[in-house]
Design an enzyme around this catalytic site. Sequence first.
Site, mmCIF file in Angstrom:
data_model
loop_
_atom_site.group_PDB
_atom_site.id
_atom_site.type_symbol
_atom_site.label_atom_id
_atom_site.label_comp_id
_atom_site.label_asym_id
_atom_site.label_seq_id
_atom_site.Cartn_x
_atom_site.Cartn_y
_atom_site.Cartn_z
ATOM 1 N N GLY A 1 92.332 88.478 -7.057
ATOM 2 C CA GLY A 1 92.547 87.608 -8.206
ATOM 3 C C GLY A 1 94.017 87.479 -8.562
ATOM 4 O O GLY A 1 94.712 88.480 -8.731
ATOM 5 N N ALA A 2 94.492 86.245 -8.681
ATOM 6 C CA ALA A 2 95.892 85.987 -9.045
ATOM 7 C C ALA A 2 96.064 84.497 -9.270
ATOM 8 O O ALA A 2 95.244 83.688 -8.828
ATOM 9 C CB ALA A 2 96.848 86.448 -7.943
ATOM 10 N N CYS A 3 97.134 84.138 -9.938
ATOM 11 C CA CYS A 3 97.582 82.745 -9.953
ATOM 12 C C CYS A 3 98.447 82.553 -8.721
ATOM 13 O O CYS A 3 99.496 83.189 -8.591
ATOM 14 C CB CYS A 3 98.378 82.432 -11.215
ATOM 15 N N SER A 4 98.004 81.699 -7.805
ATOM 16 C CA SER A 4 98.726 81.524 -6.538
ATOM 17 C C SER A 4 99.477 80.197 -6.471
ATOM 18 O O SER A 4 99.903 79.775 -5.391
ATOM 19 C CB SER A 4 97.753 81.628 -5.356
ATOM 20 N N LYS B 1 91.347 74.549 -4.757
ATOM 21 C CA LYS B 1 92.770 74.844 -4.915
ATOM 22 C C LYS B 1 93.635 73.590 -5.080
ATOM 23 O O LYS B 1 94.822 73.690 -5.394
ATOM 24 C CB LYS B 1 93.276 75.667 -3.724
ATOM 25 N N TYR C 1 114.352 67.234 9.910
ATOM 26 C CA TYR C 1 115.088 67.875 8.811
ATOM 27 C C TYR C 1 115.686 69.192 9.284
ATOM 28 O O TYR C 1 115.016 69.981 9.957
ATOM 29 C CB TYR C 1 114.167 68.129 7.610
ATOM 30 N N PHE D 1 106.334 65.222 7.534
ATOM 31 C CA PHE D 1 107.763 65.037 7.302
ATOM 32 C C PHE D 1 108.485 64.772 8.614
ATOM 33 O O PHE D 1 108.175 65.367 9.649
ATOM 34 C CB PHE D 1 108.379 66.275 6.647
ATOM 35 N N PHE E 1 89.201 81.365 -3.111
ATOM 36 C CA PHE E 1 89.237 81.100 -1.671
ATOM 37 C C PHE E 1 89.011 82.367 -0.852
ATOM 38 O O PHE E 1 87.984 82.525 -0.168
ATOM 39 C CB PHE E 1 90.584 80.443 -1.358
ATOM 40 N N ASN F 1 99.370 87.705 -15.543
ATOM 41 C CA ASN F 1 98.219 87.522 -14.672
ATOM 42 C C ASN F 1 98.361 88.275 -13.353
ATOM 43 O O ASN F 1 97.404 88.897 -12.873
ATOM 44 C CB ASN F 1 98.033 86.026 -14.397
ATOM 45 N N TYR G 1 106.163 83.109 -8.910
ATOM 46 C CA TYR G 1 104.986 83.616 -8.198
ATOM 47 C C TYR G 1 105.407 84.685 -7.194
ATOM 48 O O TYR G 1 104.857 85.795 -7.174
ATOM 49 C CB TYR G 1 104.254 82.481 -7.477
#
Length: 330
Positions: free
Chosen positions: A76-79, A177, A203, A200, A11, A92, A139
């Site tokens: 670059g990453a696992c998001s 994503k 709350y 929602f 992205f 990672n 994360y």
Amino acid sequence: MTLIVTGAAGFIGSNLVKALNERGEDGIIAVDNLTRADKFKNLVDCEIDDYLDKTEFVERFARGDFGKVRAIFHEGACSDTMETDGRYMMDNNFRYSRAVLDACLAQGVQFLYASSAATYGGSTRFVEEREVEAPLNVYGYSKFLFDQVIRRVLPTAKSQIAGFRYFNVYGPRESHKARMASVAFHNFNQFRAEGKVKLFGEYNGYAAGEQTRDFVSVEDLVKVNLHFFDHPEKSGIFNLGSGRAQPFNDIASTVVNALRALDGEPALSLAELVQRGLIEYIPFPDALRGKYQCFTQADLTKLRAAGYDAPFLTVQEGVDRYVRWLSGQV
């Protein structure tokens, strides 16, 4: 000189590659993991000099195989904040980032990287200070831990290190994503499929749809990254949001009204959208109670002090542009 973008097919990475191209930069090495092959589409309209898998890249970069590199944009990453494999996440996001950082420091390469507002966890203050950082998932912890490394090396670093704590980002090139795509993206698709957007309900003291986030356009993220790229003397860890907290109602109403405008229909107020059933409120899920942030807002004091003074897009401006872009892709 060579530029490198990790997460280049993702992205934010692909938006950076495109923006660099628009500045006349095409000597770009794109680094990614295309196990999810559909991400390649993000690079089709971009110009790159080479593509490398992330594993091959870090080994070759450490050896100095790419000659003089001016800068790395490390996106670059696992998001996926729902990822529960801690070993994968730390390898990672943390170990890999350390390897890229070490090579940048050894070779004097500008290092601009993606951190995250997830480092703040359940905090109600969003300022770049250790005492308010308390990540709630692995994360966030992977990003938090790397930021701690940066804080230790900054005083002696001889080349730029600039980290950006991204807040809730939306914009073009995020469709891959899936569940982790932006609220604006999901609102757009839901309205096209069902003719309404679901939010929602009430709350934790917030009225229906009035839970807020700092929503920031990827356009602004790119501009900030390029500003620091142009100012290699500026280092540090910086919040990168719009500096505004806006409710989910703003996202939904902007999406719906932008789509109505494309169909030649007039804009409606929030009350009118709800009355006509175009926005619908659903009970707050029990599974999220006690785990849900009702408010985020980036403190931009440090970013502004570093010399970035351009205004950020509001939800109404940025999401309207994004909906028009998405409509052109359908």
